[in-house]
Design a protein around this motif. Structure first.
Motif, PDB file in Angstrom:
ATOM      1  N   LYS A   3       1.085   6.981  21.599  1.00 31.99           N
ATOM      2  CA  LYS A   3       1.014   5.677  22.237  1.00 31.99           C
ATOM      3  C   LYS A   3       1.990   4.720  21.572  1.00 31.99           C
ATOM      4  CE  LYS A   3      -2.125   1.998  23.482  1.00 31.99           C
ATOM      5  NZ  LYS A   3      -2.208   1.761  24.817  1.00 31.99           N
ATOM      6  N   TYR A   4       2.084   4.747  20.247  1.00 33.71           N
ATOM      7  CA  TYR A   4       3.011   3.871  19.530  1.00 33.71           C
ATOM      8  C   TYR A   4       4.455   4.179  19.919  1.00 33.71           C
ATOM      9  CZ  TYR A   4       5.664   1.664  15.854  1.00 33.71           C
ATOM     10  OH  TYR A   4       6.579   0.911  15.169  1.00 33.71           O
ATOM     11  N   GLN A   5       4.780   5.455  20.049  1.00 31.61           N
ATOM     12  CA  GLN A   5       6.139   5.819  20.433  1.00 31.61           C
ATOM     13  C   GLN A   5       6.462   5.300  21.825  1.00 31.61           C
ATOM     14  OE1 GLN A   5       6.103  10.057  19.890  1.00 31.61           O
ATOM     15  NE2 GLN A   5       6.720   9.902  17.738  1.00 31.61           N
ATOM     16  N   GLY A   6       5.508   5.341  22.734  1.00 35.27           N
ATOM     17  CA  GLY A   6       5.724   4.803  24.073  1.00 35.27           C
ATOM     18  C   GLY A   6       5.950   3.305  24.043  1.00 35.27           C
ATOM     19  N   GLU A   7       5.213   2.592  23.189  1.00 34.04           N
ATOM     20  CA  GLU A   7       5.396   1.159  23.043  1.00 34.04           C
ATOM     21  C   GLU A   7       6.786   0.865  22.491  1.00 34.04           C
ATOM     22  OE1 GLU A   7       3.220  -1.158  24.183  1.00 34.04           O
ATOM     23  OE2 GLU A   7       2.072   0.549  24.902  1.00 34.04           O
ATOM     24  N   GLY A   8       7.259   1.702  21.582  1.00 33.13           N
ATOM     25  CA  GLY A   8       8.598   1.527  21.022  1.00 33.13           C
ATOM     26  C   GLY A   8       9.674   1.685  22.080  1.00 33.13           C
ATOM     27  N   MET A   9       9.470   2.598  23.016  1.00 35.94           N
ATOM     28  CA  MET A   9      10.436   2.789  24.096  1.00 35.94           C
ATOM     29  C   MET A   9      10.486   1.557  24.996  1.00 35.94           C
ATOM     30  SD  MET A   9      12.047   5.490  23.541  1.00 35.94           S
ATOM     31  CE  MET A   9      12.934   5.555  25.072  1.00 35.94           C
ATOM     32  N   GLY A  11       9.905  -1.517  24.021  1.00 35.13           N
ATOM     33  CA  GLY A  11      10.641  -2.517  23.246  1.00 35.13           C
ATOM     34  C   GLY A  11      12.129  -2.257  23.223  1.00 35.13           C
ATOM     35  N   LEU A  12      12.502  -0.995  23.080  1.00 32.77           N
ATOM     36  CA  LEU A  12      13.916  -0.632  23.085  1.00 32.77           C
ATOM     37  C   LEU A  12      14.538  -0.937  24.452  1.00 32.77           C
ATOM     38  CD1 LEU A  12      16.375   0.640  21.704  1.00 32.77           C
ATOM     39  CD2 LEU A  12      15.532   2.873  22.482  1.00 32.77           C
ATOM     40  N   ALA A  13      13.826  -0.599  25.519  1.00 32.59           N
ATOM     41  CA  ALA A  13      14.324  -0.872  26.872  1.00 32.59           C
ATOM     42  C   ALA A  13      14.510  -2.371  27.080  1.00 32.59           C
ATOM     43  CB  ALA A  13      13.368  -0.295  27.918  1.00 32.59           C
ATOM     44  N   LEU A  14      13.545  -3.171  26.624  1.00 34.42           N
ATOM     45  CA  LEU A  14      13.667  -4.625  26.735  1.00 34.42           C
ATOM     46  C   LEU A  14      14.865  -5.134  25.947  1.00 34.42           C
ATOM     47  CD1 LEU A  14       9.950  -5.774  26.476  1.00 34.42           C
ATOM     48  CD2 LEU A  14      11.488  -6.124  28.416  1.00 34.42           C
ATOM     49  N   ALA A  15      15.042  -4.634  24.728  1.00 34.42           N
ATOM     50  CA  ALA A  15      16.135  -5.100  23.879  1.00 34.42           C
ATOM     51  C   ALA A  15      17.502  -4.760  24.475  1.00 34.42           C
ATOM     52  CB  ALA A  15      16.004  -4.495  22.482  1.00 34.42           C
ATOM     53  N   VAL A  16      17.658  -3.539  24.956  1.00 30.73           N
ATOM     54  CA  VAL A  16      18.936  -3.135  25.556  1.00 30.73           C
ATOM     55  C   VAL A  16      19.188  -3.959  26.815  1.00 30.73           C
ATOM     56  CG1 VAL A  16      20.149  -1.238  26.715  1.00 30.73           C
ATOM     57  CG2 VAL A  16      18.932  -0.829  24.560  1.00 30.73           C
ATOM     58  N   GLY A  17      18.172  -4.108  27.646  1.00 25.78           N
ATOM     59  CA  GLY A  17      18.313  -4.915  28.859  1.00 25.78           C
ATOM     60  C   GLY A  17      18.665  -6.357  28.540  1.00 25.78           C
ATOM     61  N   GLY A  74      13.026  -2.827  31.180  1.00 27.73           N
ATOM     62  CA  GLY A  74      14.349  -3.062  30.608  1.00 27.73           C
ATOM     63  C   GLY A  74      15.275  -3.814  31.545  1.00 27.73           C
ATOM     64  N   ILE A  75      15.279  -3.411  32.809  1.00 31.41           N
ATOM     65  CA  ILE A  75      16.153  -4.062  33.782  1.00 31.41           C
ATOM     66  C   ILE A  75      15.524  -5.353  34.308  1.00 31.41           C
ATOM     67  CG2 ILE A  75      17.221  -3.838  36.064  1.00 31.41           C
ATOM     68  CD1 ILE A  75      17.560  -0.826  35.419  1.00 31.41           C
ATOM     69  N   GLY A  76      14.256  -5.286  34.671  1.00 29.81           N
ATOM     70  CA  GLY A  76      13.606  -6.455  35.262  1.00 29.81           C
ATOM     71  C   GLY A  76      13.381  -7.583  34.282  1.00 29.81           C
ATOM     72  N   MET A  77      12.665  -7.313  33.213  1.00 30.91           N
ATOM     73  CA  MET A  77      12.344  -8.366  32.249  1.00 30.91           C
ATOM     74  C   MET A  77      13.452  -8.567  31.222  1.00 30.91           C
ATOM     75  SD  MET A  77       8.285  -7.717  31.653  1.00 30.91           S
ATOM     76  CE  MET A  77       8.050  -9.172  30.665  1.00 30.91           C
ATOM     77  N   GLY A  78      14.012  -7.489  30.707  1.00 27.09           N
ATOM     78  CA  GLY A  78      15.035  -7.600  29.675  1.00 27.09           C
ATOM     79  C   GLY A  78      16.340  -8.144  30.223  1.00 27.09           C
ATOM     80  N   LEU A  79      16.961  -7.384  31.108  1.00 30.54           N
ATOM     81  CA  LEU A  79      18.258  -7.766  31.644  1.00 30.54           C
ATOM     82  C   LEU A  79      18.168  -9.051  32.465  1.00 30.54           C
ATOM     83  CD1 LEU A  79      21.038  -5.545  32.887  1.00 30.54           C
ATOM     84  CD2 LEU A  79      20.301  -7.370  34.390  1.00 30.54           C
ATOM     85  N   THR A  80      17.273  -9.081  33.443  1.00 28.88           N
ATOM     86  CA  THR A  80      17.186 -10.249  34.317  1.00 28.88           C
ATOM     87  C   THR A  80      16.632 -11.458  33.569  1.00 28.88           C
ATOM     88  OG1 THR A  80      16.809  -8.744  36.163  1.00 28.88           O
ATOM     89  CG2 THR A  80      16.425 -11.066  36.580  1.00 28.88           C
ATOM     90  N   GLY A  81      15.695 -11.215  32.653  1.00 29.72           N
ATOM     91  CA  GLY A  81      15.129 -12.314  31.880  1.00 29.72           C
ATOM     92  C   GLY A  81      16.147 -13.006  30.993  1.00 29.72           C
ATOM     93  N   SER A  82      17.078 -12.252  30.430  1.00 32.20           N
ATOM     94  CA  SER A  82      18.098 -12.894  29.597  1.00 32.20           C
ATOM     95  C   SER A  82      19.299 -13.351  30.423  1.00 32.20           C
ATOM     96  CB  SER A  82      18.553 -11.968  28.470  1.00 32.20           C
ATOM     97  OG  SER A  82      19.286 -10.892  28.973  1.00 32.20           O
TER      98      SER A  82
END
Length: 139
Positions: A3-9, A11-17, A74-82
């Motif tokens: 579960k922790y590894q999934g949460e990390g993914m 976060g990584l998707a959000l950061a890259v986005g 990553g795309i919706g919240m990360g990329l579009t959010g920033s």
């Protein structure tokens, strides 16, 4: 542990986005001409474009493409959010008010807020049209 590894993914998707969205926002902000110091057209175009995209993206990826949550985040919240920015919108509005550009500030706020809501709906409608079209073609 899994579960922790999934949460990390996520976060990584959000950061890259977010990184990519910030770059896109900077590039588009540099490309859009400044019409006057009274109206922040660049921010408005960026925010409204983001609203249209987000309405379309979350609808199409939820109902047609079935993308994994990490990619949608990553795309919706990360990329579009920033890419879009409420803080810049707020600062520019405050600056217009401080400079006594009341009508421009009013037009900016109303067109940004109402335009954003309308464009989210337009994006959703475009995605729904695409979904219906693909179903009628047997895809």
């Amino acid at each position: 542990m899994l579960k922790y590894q999934g949460e990390g993914m996520k976060g990584l998707a959000l950061a890259v986005g977010a990184f990519l969205g910030a770059l896109f926002r900077f590039a588009l902000g540099e490309w859009i001409p400044v019409l006057s110091d009274r109206f922040p057209l660049g921010t408005m175009i960026i925010n409204l474009t983001g609203c249209l995209f987000l309405g379309w993206f979350f609808t199409i990826t939820l109902f047609r493409w079935k993308w994994p949550l990490e990619i949608r985040l990553g795309i919706g919240m990360g990329l579009t959010g920033s890419f879009t920015t409420f803080s810049t919108f707020s600062l520019e509005t405050a600056q217009m008010l401080e400079n006594h550009h009341f009508i421009a500030a009013f037009v900016y706020v109303v067109s940004s807020v109402l335009g954003g809501i309308v464009l989210v709906g337009v994006g959703q409608s475009i995605a729904e049209f695409q979904i219906r079209g693909s179903r009628s073609k047997g895809a």
